[in-house]
Design an enzyme around this catalytic site. Structure first.
Site, PDB file in Angstrom:
ATOM      1  N   LYS A 175      -8.197  54.462  17.369  1.00 35.94           N
ATOM      2  CA  LYS A 175      -9.601  54.462  17.837  1.00 35.94           C
ATOM      3  C   LYS A 175     -10.700  54.105  16.756  1.00 35.94           C
ATOM      4  O   LYS A 175     -11.203  55.090  16.120  1.00 35.94           O
ATOM      5  CB  LYS A 175      -9.870  55.561  18.665  1.00 35.94           C
ATOM      6  CG  LYS A 175     -11.172  56.001  19.510  1.00 35.94           C
ATOM      7  CD  LYS A 175     -11.578  57.125  19.698  1.00 35.94           C
ATOM      8  CE  LYS A 175     -12.647  57.370  18.693  1.00 35.94           C
ATOM      9  NZ  LYS A 175     -13.903  56.723  18.782  1.00 35.94           N
ATOM     10  N   GLU A 250     -11.196  63.116   6.106  1.00 37.28           N
ATOM     11  CA  GLU A 250     -12.218  62.726   4.950  1.00 37.28           C
ATOM     12  C   GLU A 250     -13.662  62.662   5.682  1.00 37.28           C
ATOM     13  O   GLU A 250     -13.941  61.846   6.760  1.00 37.28           O
ATOM     14  CB  GLU A 250     -11.848  61.484   4.346  1.00 37.28           C
ATOM     15  CG  GLU A 250     -10.494  61.784   3.568  1.00 37.28           C
ATOM     16  CD  GLU A 250     -10.681  62.669   2.612  1.00 37.28           C
ATOM     17  OE1 GLU A 250     -11.679  63.177   2.156  1.00 37.28           O
ATOM     18  OE2 GLU A 250      -9.492  63.334   2.089  1.00 37.28           O
TER      19      GLU A 250
END
Length: 483
Positions: A175, A250
């Site tokens: 995605k 992250e």
């Protein structure tokens, strides 16, 4: 009329189940629609997850050198298309051609790198004790990985997630961010042309609340890798791990550069300026804080203001010094922080203005901003801006500089500019960051070494890139073999 790029599910380019689409505008000229994409839904994500699970077993069973050959061919396909990919990235995300070309090359290099690593991930043999004749470990893929990637590095970050996942035998549902999904889609096209079997990678642009939520909650997902904001990243990590999937996130940064009294100030200005204003400051590793020794403070401020004011700004496809912000909301966020900094009492040295007139009217342009006299309790010192805004803080000595640099909820990248080797080593030991750089800008990464942050910059579970990327997408089985 702009042609629609469809979803890619089970080896076919198909429209969204409900027919929804969305347009991507050129951030340098919003009157231009760059591309239109099918907008996936929860149902589309479910189909993609099912297809990935169906395909994963055969992909895992393929000999690792054969998987590597497909990754190598993908790198070659991307290399053949580099010029077109560079323009696509620049027109969708806004980067200058020089910046976009460097990012595309990085994606190419990543696929070549993991192509060579695919056959180098089998495990390790250990010395047995007693009567056991063989003890060894073997690495196995987790299964199906859900990859959620951001808009600011729209080809490099998907590449450094996709390549190690595929090299180790996982299938993927990807995605990409809706602001610039095209470069990730181009990777999928390259993989298809390189001979990747149907269903091994699936491409489903769509909203986080639909597609993203399905990737973190569906039992068919075994691993989730996310890059984006801290707020969303923590939610993704919690949802995925609640569903017993392995997860990594992250996230943001508030990256400092320490300028010591021994530093070459001209060198420091170039290092900080490149880190702060490159890619329009739209990098999680961008230099957001310059922490400067009092002996060189005035000279540094004068130099960095001159640097900022010398940057030419324009459409990325004209390859200026700096391109536009990616969206109106990102531009507005930067302008808001400029107002916040001024209202808090920081000295507004230059920049932070929206450019208007002529070629600028239909784009998201802002001049690079510098604030001096920034105190550590100011929002401009503490909060991530994600734009070309630099906060400059004066300190009395090296210990104060380290303390100021570490005074942050974030800990992604940090740097020091110094000619004192002892200070360099001490900085490396004391900086609270996942990436420590000496006499280098905070941005810029090698692809074969681990990347990740600490504190609120990362879930700090697994690193990305290099061998660490392979580690995340595999689990270890220990074998005791008696004959």
């Amino acid at each position: 009329m702009t042609e629609t790029t469809n979803l890619y599910i089970d080896g076919e380019w198909v429209p969204a189940e409900d027919g929804s689409t969305f347009a991507v505008e050129n951030p340098a000229d919003t009157s231009e629609t760059v591309a239109e994409y099918a907008k996936g839904s929860t149902e589309d994500a479910q189909k993609a997850i099912d297809a990935a699970n169906e395909a994963q077993g055969d992909w895992e069973a393929m000999p690792a050198p054969d998987r590597g050959a497909i990754l190598r061919e993908t790198g070659a396909v991307l290399e053949e298309r580099k010029e077109a990919l560079t323009e696509q990235l620049s027109r969708e995300e806004g980067k200058t051609l020089s910046e976009a070309g460097g990012e595309v090359q990085r994606a190419i290099d990543i696929f070549y790198y993991y192509a060579s690593k695919a056959a180098d991930n089998a495990g390790k043999r250990k010395g047995p004790s007693g009567g056991r004749t063989s003890v060894y470990t073997k690495r196995e893929p987790l299964g199906v990985a859900g990859l959620v990637t951001p808009w600011n590095y729209p080809i490099a970050i998907p590449a450094w997630k996709i390549a190690p996942a595929l090299a180790t035998g996982n299938a993927i549902v990807l995605k990409p961010a809706s602001a610039a999904p095209g470069p990730a889609g181009s990777i999928v096209q390259a993989l298809e042309d390189a001979g990747l079997p149907d269903g091994v990678i699936n491409f489903v642009p769509g909203s986080g609340s639909d597609v993203g939520a399905e990737l973190t909650s569906n039992d068919g997902i075994d691993a989730v890798s996310f890059t984006g904001s801290s707020e969303v990243g923590h939610h993704v990590y919690d949802a995925a791990t609640d569903n017993m999937a392995r997860a990594q996130a992250e996230m943001g940064g508030k990256n400092p550069a320490i300028i010591t009294d021994s530093a070459d100030v001209d060198e420091a200005v170039d290092i900080v300026g490149a880190g702060a204003f490159g890619v329009t400051g739209q990098a999680c590793t961008a230099c957001s804080r310059a922490i400067v020794h009092t002996d060189v403070y005035d000279e540094f401020v004068e130099g960095i203001v001159e640097y900022a004011e010398s940057i030419d700004i324009g459409p990325g496809t004209e390859d200026p010094g700096m391109g536009p912000h990616v969206t109106q909301s990102e531009l507005e966020s930067t302008l808001e922080y400029v107002d916040v900094a001024a209202n808090e009492g920081a000295t507004h040295e230059t920049g932070g203005e929206r450019l208007e007139g002529d070629e600028y009217d239909d784009g998201y342009y802002v001049t690079p901003a510098v604030f001096s006299d920034v105190e550590r309790d100011m929002r401009i010192f503490q909060e991530e801006v994600f734009g070309p805004v630099l906060a400059v803080t004066e300190v009395d000595d090296f210990d104060d500089a380290i303390e100021a640099a570490n005074d942050s909820d974030y800990g992604l990248s940090s740097s020091v500019v110094t000619d004192d080797l002892n200070e360099a080593y001490e900085f490396v030991e004391r900086t609270e960051a996942g990436v420590a750089k000496v006499n280098e800008k905070t941005t810029g990464l090698e692809l074969h070494v681990p990347f990740g942050g600490v504190k609120d910059s990362s879930t700090n579970t697994y690193r990305e890139q290099g061998d660490a990327g392979l580690d995340f997408f595999t689990e270890i089985k220990t074998v005791y073999l008696n004959t």
